[in-house]
Every structure is written in structure tokens, then in C-alpha cells.
Design a protein around this motif. Structure first.
Motif, PDB file in Angstrom:
ATOM      1  N   CYS A  78      24.406 114.261 -28.320  1.00 31.61           N
ATOM      2  CA  CYS A  78      25.738 114.106 -27.732  1.00 31.61           C
ATOM      3  C   CYS A  78      26.026 112.678 -27.276  1.00 31.61           C
ATOM      4  O   CYS A  78      25.122 111.856 -27.101  1.00 31.61           O
ATOM      5  N   ALA A  79      27.316 112.401 -27.057  1.00 34.69           N
ATOM      6  CA  ALA A  79      27.775 111.062 -26.700  1.00 34.69           C
ATOM      7  C   ALA A  79      27.279 110.625 -25.323  1.00 34.69           C
ATOM      8  O   ALA A  79      27.217 109.431 -25.045  1.00 34.69           O
ATOM      9  N   ASP A  80      26.933 111.575 -24.456  1.00 35.94           N
ATOM     10  CA  ASP A  80      26.448 111.223 -23.118  1.00 35.94           C
ATOM     11  C   ASP A  80      24.930 111.046 -23.080  1.00 35.94           C
ATOM     12  O   ASP A  80      24.351 110.891 -22.002  1.00 35.94           O
ATOM     13  N   GLY A  81      24.257 111.078 -24.235  1.00 31.90           N
ATOM     14  CA  GLY A  81      22.810 110.909 -24.288  1.00 31.90           C
ATOM     15  C   GLY A  81      22.030 112.202 -24.191  1.00 31.90           C
ATOM     16  O   GLY A  81      20.795 112.175 -24.197  1.00 31.90           O
ATOM     17  N   ALA A  82      22.706 113.325 -24.123  1.00 29.27           N
ATOM     18  CA  ALA A  82      22.015 114.615 -24.029  1.00 29.27           C
ATOM     19  C   ALA A  82      21.595 115.098 -25.418  1.00 29.27           C
ATOM     20  O   ALA A  82      22.327 114.928 -26.394  1.00 29.27           O
ATOM     21  N   PRO A 109      18.885 107.459 -22.547  1.00 36.74           N
ATOM     22  CA  PRO A 109      19.755 106.561 -21.775  1.00 36.74           C
ATOM     23  C   PRO A 109      21.138 106.286 -22.351  1.00 36.74           C
ATOM     24  O   PRO A 109      22.021 105.843 -21.617  1.00 36.74           O
ATOM     25  N   SER A 110      21.353 106.483 -23.650  1.00 33.75           N
ATOM     26  CA  SER A 110      22.672 106.202 -24.220  1.00 33.75           C
ATOM     27  C   SER A 110      23.004 107.224 -25.293  1.00 33.75           C
ATOM     28  O   SER A 110      22.171 108.053 -25.669  1.00 33.75           O
ATOM     29  N   GLY A 136      20.429 101.133 -29.585  1.00 31.91           N
ATOM     30  CA  GLY A 136      19.327 100.673 -30.408  1.00 31.91           C
ATOM     31  C   GLY A 136      17.957 101.192 -30.028  1.00 31.91           C
ATOM     32  O   GLY A 136      16.947 100.581 -30.369  1.00 31.91           O
ATOM     33  N   GLU A 137      17.904 102.339 -29.348  1.00 30.34           N
ATOM     34  CA  GLU A 137      16.614 102.915 -28.969  1.00 30.34           C
ATOM     35  C   GLU A 137      16.217 104.005 -29.958  1.00 30.34           C
ATOM     36  O   GLU A 137      17.075 104.686 -30.526  1.00 30.34           O
TER      37      GLU A 137
END
Length: 246
Positions: A78-82, A109-110, A136-137
Motif C-alpha cells: 500500500c501507499a502508506d507503507g503497509a 518506512p515508505s 529506494g528500499e
């Protein structure tokens, strides 16, 4: 949409009611299509009838989807990092009725831009999930397959991909050699493609190959992983042949 490959015609249209940011066929049933929407809904369609079989409200916008090989676990990035995981115990094609899917959850985190699942042939009971993010992670998770924790994610390692402004859309570099470390392939903004050892304490770049003039936006293997296709921001797709393992 589904396309008749002989007549090149659309044979089915599936209405998601909000932008569909990620779509996947179910691996165990090609009649089932998954769609993740901007409004955070996971939709399960019957391709033959066009009907909506299941709908799950996940959370924020679903930007990436993948499944396990059996099609019972669905991973939503998801867009919230979930990263949400749903276990469809009775298969995705059956209406849920009073059945509630087992769900697990992890947070990075992102925003998530890519997900990839793999089971090493030499260790099928130890599958992995790779998650690429907007900043970029790369994050590596172990996936539990035994009850009562089916689908639960265990963080294994993470690294920052150098020179990637788009977020790495990484794919596993699966080896048939026993005890080989987990590697992933990811494109970079400098036009290179890197192979990372995700199980090294220092996360070294195990290999790198160049050929693109623009930022590499996505990579994809063919079915037997003998060829890798990579696409860049300048409109070029390159096909690479993988060397044989000895």
C-alpha cells in the motif's frame, strides 16, 4: 480486460469503480483476477462471468499485488507503507459467507511499489517476500506457512538501493543450488541493473550489468527465469539471457 488472443478483441470488462493500480491473475485458477484500487479495496473477479466474487477493504491505495504459488495467500502493498497479507482458506473463487480470512500486517518506512514471492526448490518450507518502496528500499521477509501463523511476515533484512529515484521494482534471482543466498534483481536510475545478496550483513552488490541509457523502471523474468526483461524511462526494453549454473 480479458483479450481474445486470436481475434485481438476484448472479451470481458471488469469495473473496479476507482483506479486499478495493480492487477494479477490467481496462479492456481486462471479464471480469477485480483485488482487493487486507489481507494484501498482488494477485488476478486470471475473472469468468465465478470462478477465480483469478493471485496476486502484493505487500507490505503494498493500499489502492488502478488500471491503465493497456491493462490491462497494474497500480499497487498500500500501507499502508506503497509503490507497486508490475506489467507483465503477456502480458495478465492468461493464467496466468503461467514468465513473471515486470516490477516497479517507489516509496515515499511515508505510506500510499496513492488512485491515478489518465491519458494526456493531446495527449501520449499522457507518462502520469502521481497518488498520495494518509493524511497529506494528493499525489504526481505520470511513467510510463515504453518498454522496458526499462516501468512505472517518475519523481517529478515533490508537495504537501500543506490541511485534509484523511482523505487526499485525488484524480482527474486532464484538459484537451484543448495544453500545459495537469497538474491534480488533491481533496476537503478543510472541505467544499470544490480543483483543484491539480501542475506549478507553488508548487503553487497553481487553483480551489475549495464546497457540502458535511461533509468531502469521495471524488471521481469520469463517463466523458467532463463531470460530477464528490463524497461527504462527512455522507452527501451532489453532482454538478458541468464548464464547456466554449475
Amino acid at each position: 480486460s480479458l483479450i481474445d488472443t486470436e481475434a485481438r478483441q476484448v472479451v470481458r470488462r471488469l469495473a473496479t469503480k476507482s483506479p486499478a493500480l495493480a492487477v494479477r491473475f490467481a496462479p492456481s485458477n486462471q479464471n480469477i483476477i485480483l485488482a487493487g484500487t486507489q481507494h484501498g479495496r482488494l477485488l476478486v473477479f470471475s473472469a468468465s462471468s465478470g462478477t465480483l466474487v469478493r471485496e476486502v477493504q484493505v487500507g490505503s491505495a494498493i500499489q502492488a499485488l502478488c500471491t503465493d504459488r497456491a493462490g491462497q495467500l494474497v500480499f497487498c502493498g500500500c501507499a502508506d507503507g503497509a503490507v497486508h497479507v490475506y489467507h483465503f482458506k477456502n480458495g478465492m473463487e468461493h464467496p466468503p459467507a461467514n468465513h473471515v480470512e486470516t490477516k497479517s500486517f507489516q509496515k515499511v518506512p515508505s510506500g510499496v511499489v513492488s512485491l515478489d514471492f518465491t519458494q526456493n526448490p531446495t527449501a520449499p518450507d522457507m518462502p520469502f517476500l521481497c518488498c520495494g518502496t518509493e524511497k529506494g528500499e528493499l525489504h526481505l521477509f520470511g513467510v510463515k506457512l504453518l498454522p496458526p501463523a499462516i501468512g505472517f511476515l518475519v523481517s529478515r533484512s533490508s537495504l537501500q538501493v543506490q541511485g534509484n529515484a523511482h523505487g526499485p521494482k525488484a524480482k527474486f534471482f532464484v538459484s537451484s543450488l543448495p544453500d545459495d543466498p537469497v538474491h534480488v534483481v533491481a533496476g537503478r536510475s543510472d541505467g544499470s541493473i544490480a543483483v543484491y545478496n539480501m542475506q549478507s550483513s553488508e548487503h553487497p552488490c553481487a553483480n551489475r550489468f549495464d546497457g540502458h541509457s535511461g533509468a531502469v523502471v521495471d524488471v521481469s523474468w520469463n517463466n523458467d527465469r532463463s531470460f530477464l526483461a528490463s524497461g527504462d524511462a527512455d522507452g527501451m526494453v532489453i532482454v538478458w539471457e541468464r548464464e547456466s549454473e554449475v
